[in-house]
Design an enzyme around this catalytic site. Structure first.
Site, short mmCIF file in Angstrom:
data_model
loop_
_atom_site.label_atom_id
_atom_site.label_comp_id
_atom_site.label_asym_id
_atom_site.label_seq_id
_atom_site.Cartn_x
_atom_site.Cartn_y
_atom_site.Cartn_z
N HIS A 171 0.84 -1.20 0.00
CA HIS A 171 0.00 0.00 0.00
C HIS A 171 0.87 1.24 0.00
O HIS A 171 2.09 1.17 0.10
CB HIS A 171 -0.95 0.02 1.20
CG HIS A 171 -0.26 0.11 2.53
ND1 HIS A 171 0.10 -1.01 3.27
CD2 HIS A 171 0.17 1.18 3.27
CE1 HIS A 171 0.69 -0.62 4.40
NE2 HIS A 171 0.75 0.69 4.41
N HIS B 187 -6.04 -1.89 4.61
CA HIS B 187 -5.95 -0.73 3.72
C HIS B 187 -5.10 -1.05 2.50
O HIS B 187 -4.19 -1.86 2.55
CB HIS B 187 -5.44 0.52 4.43
CG HIS B 187 -4.05 0.41 4.99
ND1 HIS B 187 -3.59 -0.68 5.66
CD2 HIS B 187 -3.02 1.29 5.00
CE1 HIS B 187 -2.35 -0.49 6.07
NE2 HIS B 187 -1.97 0.70 5.67
N HIS C 152 4.94 7.27 2.40
CA HIS C 152 5.68 6.03 2.32
C HIS C 152 5.04 5.03 1.37
O HIS C 152 3.83 5.08 1.11
CB HIS C 152 5.85 5.38 3.70
CG HIS C 152 4.58 4.87 4.31
ND1 HIS C 152 3.80 5.62 5.16
CD2 HIS C 152 3.96 3.65 4.21
CE1 HIS C 152 2.76 4.91 5.55
NE2 HIS C 152 2.83 3.71 4.99
N HIS D 295 1.12 -0.18 15.20
CA HIS D 295 0.10 0.84 14.96
C HIS D 295 -1.16 0.52 15.75
O HIS D 295 -1.50 -0.65 15.96
CB HIS D 295 -0.30 0.89 13.49
CG HIS D 295 0.74 1.45 12.58
ND1 HIS D 295 1.36 2.66 12.77
CD2 HIS D 295 1.25 0.96 11.42
CE1 HIS D 295 2.20 2.89 11.79
NE2 HIS D 295 2.17 1.88 10.96
N TYR E 183 9.59 2.04 9.96
CA TYR E 183 9.73 3.04 8.91
C TYR E 183 11.18 3.42 8.75
O TYR E 183 11.91 3.60 9.75
CB TYR E 183 8.90 4.29 9.24
CG TYR E 183 7.42 4.08 9.16
CD1 TYR E 183 6.75 4.19 7.94
CD2 TYR E 183 6.68 3.74 10.28
CE1 TYR E 183 5.39 3.98 7.86
CE2 TYR E 183 5.32 3.53 10.21
CZ TYR E 183 4.67 3.64 8.99
OH TYR E 183 3.33 3.43 8.91
N GLU F 40 8.04 1.47 4.36
CA GLU F 40 7.61 0.74 5.54
C GLU F 40 7.74 -0.75 5.29
O GLU F 40 7.46 -1.24 4.19
CB GLU F 40 6.14 1.06 5.86
CG GLU F 40 5.59 0.29 7.07
CD GLU F 40 4.09 0.46 7.25
OE1 GLU F 40 3.63 0.31 8.39
OE2 GLU F 40 3.39 0.73 6.25
#
Length: 308
Positions: A153, A200, A215, A247, A256, A266
């Site tokens: 993503h 996501h 990112h 997260h 990261y 990431e």
């Protein structure tokens, strides 16, 4: 979920400051496989597990960042329909020829309200994952380095978050999974959207700096693989941003860091499954620290400010 429209993130074209240094980074550190070079000097990569020809294209430029982001769609009929839908929504499109990228068919290009350039495509040469399709083996080694499963993503920044959010939901069929609201409790400051059952496939963050990249994210198999990635980064002298940690949003475990040109990437694992009947999670302004970095509950200033 019946996957009938936009399937997944497909590829992106990244600007780098030193091509040879970047080739070494994406092969030796990231563990990607080079799959080709074209007449314009661009270099193409895929992960060991990806089956299509490429997921990352890099080109040398004077400024780091991302040129465009591409999503793969189911078939030609879907591509044609989405182009009509975009036009009817008021979004101009451009047909990009099949010879514009190596091993990639015709593409539909458009610019989102956040000024990011997107492409939709359905054809790409399938080169496989080296395991075959009859009685495939289990990979016991890889090209070395971090060796992610896939490009997963992107998080991108721009001013008109509302416009890009609505475009992706209303036209491209994405679903809102999570959001962070502003101090007023109503304005979306960041949204996480999916076109699949993942937590996501893309995130938009409200930012006055249009067409910027926060990112690109690569999926790893487990928390142990994330820790292995941390070991690789440390051994190779990679510039870390933050992590390993978790997260609150999406519940993914993450690191990261920056490539040699300053593009943030990431490496992550985890995240929950999403289905269209689920209501989106909302994180309030007061809990933004826990939303982003659940363990420390504090924001890294560099994480908030650095984009390319």
């Amino acid at each position: 979920m019946a996957m009938t429209g936009v399937l997944r993130p497909g590829y992106c074209q990244l600007r780098v400051l030193d091509l040879n240094e970047s080739i070494r980074f994406y092969t030796d550190v990231m563990g990607l496989i080079e799959t080709g070079r074209d007449a314009s000097g661009r270099v193409y990569f895929k992960t060991a597990d990806e089956r299509d020809h490429h997921s990352v294209v890099i080109r040398e430029a004077d400024q780091a960042g991302m040129d465009f982001y591409a999503f793969k769609v189911l078939d030609k009929r879907t591509l044609d329909k989405l182009e009509v839908d975009l036009n009817e929504y008021g979004v101009a499109t451009e047909r990009m020829p099949a010879d514009g990228l190596l091993e990639t068919g015709e593409r539909v290009r458009f610019v989102a309200p956040t000024k990011h350039v997107f492409e939709l495509y359905w054809e790409m040469t399938e080169v496989g994952d080296g395991q075959g399709y009859i009685n495939p083996g289990v990979r016991v080694d890889g090209p070395g380095g971090i060796c992610p499963i896939r490009l997963d993503h992107w998080q991108i920044h721009g001013a008109d978050l509302d416009g890009s959010r609505d475009l992706f939901i209303n036209v491209l069929g994405f679903h809102l999974v999570e959001r962070i609201t502003g101090e007023d409790g109503a304005t979306d400051m960041a949204v996480w959207l999916t076109c699949s059952t993942k937590a996501h496939d893309i995130a938009f963050v409200r930012d006055e700096r249009d067409n910027t990249l926060h990112h690109a994210s690569y999926l790893l198999e487990s928390w142990e693989k994330v820790l292995h990635a941390a070991d690789v980064m440390s051994a190779k002298g990679v510039s870390l941003d933050i992590g390993p940690l978790r997260h609150g949003i999406t519940r993914g475990c993450t690191i990261y860091a920056f490539d040699p040109s300053g593009n943030r990437f990431e490496t992550f694992s985890g995240g929950y499954a999403f289905y269209p009947d689920m209501k989106p999670y909302t994180w309030t302004h007061e809990e933004i620290g826990a939303a982003i970095f659940y363990h420390t509950r504090e924001l890294n200033e560099r994480f908030l400010t650095v984009v390319t």
